[in-house]
Each structure stands twice: as C-alpha cells, then as structure tokens.
Design an enzyme around this catalytic site. Structure first.
Site, PDB file in Angstrom:
ATOM      1  N   CYS A   1       3.292   1.625   2.882  1.00  0.00           N
ATOM      2  CA  CYS A   1       4.426   0.689   2.821  1.00  0.00           C
ATOM      3  C   CYS A   1       5.501   1.248   1.900  1.00  0.00           C
ATOM      4  O   CYS A   1       6.696   1.208   2.214  1.00  0.00           O
ATOM      5  CB  CYS A   1       3.965  -0.670   2.302  1.00  0.00           C
ATOM      6  SG  CYS A   1       2.609  -1.378   3.241  1.00  0.00           S
TER       7      CYS A   1
ATOM      8  N   CYS B   1       0.842  -1.197   0.000  1.00  0.00           N
ATOM      9  CA  CYS B   1       0.000   0.000   0.000  1.00  0.00           C
ATOM     10  C   CYS B   1       0.886   1.258   0.000  1.00  0.00           C
ATOM     11  O   CYS B   1       2.097   1.169   0.174  1.00  0.00           O
ATOM     12  CB  CYS B   1      -0.908  -0.005   1.219  1.00  0.00           C
ATOM     13  SG  CYS B   1      -0.004   0.118   2.769  1.00  0.00           S
TER      14      CYS B   1
END
Lengths: 142, 77
Positions: free
Chosen positions: B13, B10
């Site tokens: 991240c 995501c």
C-alpha cells in the site's frame, strides 16, 4: 507492517451463481464454506452483474478466480463474459453428476456441497490453502 | 482530481502511494491524495483486494501495485 495485513500467498476470488435452484444454492454454499475454510474469498457476483465499476475492475485484476455455476445455463460465466472477464477455473455442479431438481424448498444436500468444493479444490491444482481471507496483496513484500 | 489509495497500511500500500505521488510530481497534475484504510469504504467501492487506486470514483487497479506508467496514463499523461 499493519496488523490488519494478512499477507496471503495468493488472492483467489470465488464466484458462485447462487441461483434459485438446488444446484445454484449448493454452489453458493460451497463458495461460503470454501471462504470459511480459507481456500479463497467469495465475492459479489451481483455487483459484477450490475456492472458496478469497482466490482468489475476487481474481477479483471484478481490473480486467480474460481467460478461455480449450478447448471449448464452458466449464468455466472455469462455475467463475466459480458464484462470481458474470462473465468479462470470453472466448475458446473451438474457436470459433477448433481441433479438439478424442481424443489421449492431449495434443499441443499451436504454431499452436493462437498462434491462442488472438491471440484473447486481440484481445479486449483489441489492447493488447499492460500486463500485471501482479508485480500491484502502484500504477499511478495512480507 | 481526487485520488484514493486503499489498503490497511502494508508495504504494498505504501509503495502504491509512493508511485502515485511520483507520477503526480512527474506529470504536474494537481490532485488530492488520501489513504483509505476503512473497510466499509473499500467495500462500498467494490474493491476485492488491496492495494487499490481510485481516481475520481473509478477503481483503476485492485490487488496489485500499479506501474508508474499506468498511473501516468490514468492521469492523462
């Protein structure tokens, strides 16, 4: 964005004492059901109790925590305290009028579980949703 | 030094990995950075929420993007 990213509104960790009594098991069942209902995500108190570094660090970092103890002995709270973690929201089953009984069958009553869940939800300000089913922290970027 | 950035991929991240790489470049510390998206590996490390950063087997942060100054501190800088 990854399809596996849940983008939940809040990470809410649920820890239950899961002790060897009716109230400990009722707390455990409440944590399981709250997780299934999307209220938060049950996490491994045993890992924290074992001092496993990743579990302890996760407990320190989590945005919101709800701790469910069965009785005033407060084992779950004691584990967290030993690791320097302050339980954010705290529910004790016996404080709700649920009696701790000597029952070798560890019978869990639906009504007891319901009351613990209700108290957990109330401790979170009545927020019914916003759990962390897959615990991705990307809410702000969604 | 082995650094793992944990997460499904995501935006947070990716932001975490970017900060880690910037901190490494700034500090001059040599490290092997890998991105871990395997749930089983995350579970073994005890990570509750992502993004998470693991340095030489130690979970440094879980569930939030670290500040670069924190990463530099973890690198000993």
């Amino acid at each position: 964005m990854s399809k596996s990213c849940c983008c939940s509104s809040k990470q809410r960790m649920i820890l239950a004492c899961s002790g060897g009594s009716n109230v400990g098991q009722a707390a455990n069942q409440a944590a399981v059901e709250l997780t299934r209902e999307g209220f938060g995500k049950m996490y491994c108190l045993a890992g924290i109790g074992g001092g496993l570094q990743g579990f302890v660090q996760s407990a320190r970092d989590v945005e919101e925590m709800i701790v469910l103890d069965g009785c005033p002995v407060g084992c779950a709270k004691a584990i967290l305290t030993r690791e320097g973690v302050t339980p954010g929201r705290y529910v004790v089953a016996t404080d709700l009028g649920i009696e701790k009984v000597k029952d070798p069958r560890l019978t869990v009553l639906d009504e007891d579980v319901r009351r613990i869940k209700e108290a957990a939800r109330a401790s979170a300000g009545g927020l019914a949703a916003g759990g962390a089913p897959t615990s991705c922290g990307c809410a702000d970027k969604a | 030094m082995e650094i793992k950035v944990l997460g499904p991929g995501c935006p947070k991240c990716h932001e975490t990995e970017k900060i880690v790489r910037e901190a490494l470049a700034e500090s001059g510390v040599a490290a092997n950075v890998t991105h871990v998206s395997d749930f089983q590996e995350m579970a073994m490390l005890g990570v509750f929420a992502t993004p998470a950063v693991v340095i030489d087997g130690q979970v440094k942060v879980s569930g939030k993007v670290p500040a670069k100054k924190d990463v530099l501190a973890w690198l000993g800088k």
